[in-house]
Each structure stands twice: as structure tokens, then as C-alpha cells.
Write a protein that holds these residues in place. Structure first.
Motif, PDB file in Angstrom:
ATOM      1  N   MET A  51       0.887  -1.179  -0.019  1.00 33.15           N
ATOM      2  CA  MET A  51      -0.036  -0.054   0.043  1.00 33.15           C
ATOM      3  C   MET A  51       0.839   1.218   0.104  1.00 33.15           C
ATOM      4  SD  MET A  51      -3.026   1.107   2.621  1.00 33.15           S
ATOM      5  CE  MET A  51      -3.869  -0.311   2.415  1.00 33.15           C
ATOM      6  N   GLU A  52       0.589   2.391  -0.781  1.00 38.54           N
ATOM      7  CA  GLU A  52       1.411   3.375  -0.814  1.00 38.54           C
ATOM      8  C   GLU A  52       1.214   4.026   0.288  1.00 38.54           C
ATOM      9  OE1 GLU A  52       1.366   7.746  -3.254  1.00 38.54           O
ATOM     10  OE2 GLU A  52      -0.538   6.296  -3.609  1.00 38.54           O
ATOM     11  N   THR A  53       2.392   4.639   0.839  1.00 40.63           N
ATOM     12  CA  THR A  53       2.404   5.484   1.973  1.00 40.63           C
ATOM     13  C   THR A  53       3.235   6.700   1.511  1.00 40.63           C
ATOM     14  OG1 THR A  53       4.167   4.367   3.024  1.00 40.63           O
ATOM     15  CG2 THR A  53       2.150   3.789   3.623  1.00 40.63           C
ATOM     16  N   LYS A  54       3.057   8.050   2.432  1.00 37.87           N
ATOM     17  CA  LYS A  54       3.897   8.978   2.317  1.00 37.87           C
ATOM     18  C   LYS A  54       4.346   9.250   3.444  1.00 37.87           C
ATOM     19  CE  LYS A  54       1.825  10.333  -2.128  1.00 37.87           C
ATOM     20  NZ  LYS A  54       2.042  11.313  -3.093  1.00 37.87           N
ATOM     21  N   GLU A  55       5.471   9.984   3.975  1.00 38.18           N
ATOM     22  CA  GLU A  55       6.074  10.263   5.002  1.00 38.18           C
ATOM     23  C   GLU A  55       6.595  11.557   5.097  1.00 38.18           C
ATOM     24  OE1 GLU A  55       8.898   7.602   6.657  1.00 38.18           O
ATOM     25  OE2 GLU A  55       7.320   5.894   6.892  1.00 38.18           O
ATOM     26  N   TYR A  56       6.152  12.358   6.324  1.00 38.34           N
ATOM     27  CA  TYR A  56       6.499  13.767   6.454  1.00 38.34           C
ATOM     28  C   TYR A  56       7.052  13.849   8.031  1.00 38.34           C
ATOM     29  CZ  TYR A  56       3.105  14.046   2.617  1.00 38.34           C
ATOM     30  OH  TYR A  56       2.341  13.796   1.427  1.00 38.34           O
ATOM     31  N   SER A  57       8.262  14.583   8.166  1.00 38.64           N
ATOM     32  CA  SER A  57       8.986  14.289   9.481  1.00 38.64           C
ATOM     33  C   SER A  57       9.292  15.917   9.803  1.00 38.64           C
ATOM     34  CB  SER A  57      10.240  13.383   9.319  1.00 38.64           C
ATOM     35  OG  SER A  57      10.773  13.594  10.634  1.00 38.64           O
ATOM     36  N   ASN A  58       9.245  16.048  11.096  1.00 36.43           N
ATOM     37  CA  ASN A  58       9.703  17.336  11.718  1.00 36.43           C
ATOM     38  C   ASN A  58      11.142  17.067  12.449  1.00 36.43           C
ATOM     39  OD1 ASN A  58       9.226  16.157  14.074  1.00 36.43           O
ATOM     40  ND2 ASN A  58       7.987  17.864  14.833  1.00 36.43           N
ATOM     41  N   GLY A  59      11.798  15.855  12.303  1.00 37.99           N
ATOM     42  CA  GLY A  59      12.989  15.525  12.833  1.00 37.99           C
ATOM     43  C   GLY A  59      12.855  14.720  14.255  1.00 37.99           C
ATOM     44  N   GLU A  60      11.768  15.202  14.863  1.00 36.80           N
ATOM     45  CA  GLU A  60      11.508  14.173  15.940  1.00 36.80           C
ATOM     46  C   GLU A  60      10.327  13.274  15.793  1.00 36.80           C
ATOM     47  OE1 GLU A  60      12.254  17.590  19.401  1.00 36.80           O
ATOM     48  OE2 GLU A  60      10.165  17.210  19.003  1.00 36.80           O
ATOM     49  N   VAL A  61       9.220  13.533  15.238  1.00 37.23           N
ATOM     50  CA  VAL A  61       8.224  12.634  14.888  1.00 37.23           C
ATOM     51  C   VAL A  61       8.002  12.593  13.082  1.00 37.23           C
ATOM     52  CG1 VAL A  61       6.669  14.328  15.124  1.00 37.23           C
ATOM     53  CG2 VAL A  61       5.829  12.013  15.312  1.00 37.23           C
TER      54      VAL A  61
END
Length: 73
Positions: free
Chosen positions: A1-11
Motif C-alpha cells: 500500500m502506498e504511504t507518504k511520510e512527513y517528518s519534523n525531525g522528532e516525529v
């Protein structure tokens, strides 16, 4: 399943588009992070890690989830 990830460095916010039911809870609750008219539509740098985790936990479809990033020691 396609996923996209976005991070602030901590989470990291994980979004699974195929699960999304577009309830709008995410962007109504934390509009400084979730901006459906922009690309990318998630910008995790504009809120605290705690606020992100709390808001993502309200996603009714499970399309959004988070994980804490490993920190180098």
C-alpha cells in the motif's frame, strides 16, 4: 500500500492515501500542519511533536499515523 511520510525531525507522520475518508478532522484540528490545498499538504514543522501526535490520533480511518524518529546518541 502506498504511504507518504512527513517528518519534523522528532516525529514522522505517515499518510496512507487509500485509507483516507477525508473526514477533515486533521486539518480542522491542526490547520498549521494539514493544508489540503497545498503540496505537500502536510508540513510538520509548524507545530510541536506533542500536538502532531495528539491530532493524528484522532484520525477516524487510520490513514494518518505517527512514529517517533530514532535519535542518534
Amino acid at each position: 500500500m502506498e504511504t507518504k511520510e512527513y517528518s519534523n525531525g522528532e516525529v514522522t507522520i505517515v499518510w496512507q492515501p487509500k485509507l483516507c475518508i477525508h473526514s477533515t478532522i486533521c486539518w480542522h484540528g491542526l490547520p498549521e500542519i494539514f493544508k489540503p490545498k497545498e503540496k505537500p499538504w502536510i508540513d510538520p514543522d509548524n507545530a510541536t511533536t506533542e500536538a502532531i501526535i495528539e491530532q493524528v490520533s484522532k484520525c477516524p480511518s487510520g490513514a494518518l499515523s505517527t512514529y517517533i524518529n530514532n535519535k542518534a546518541t
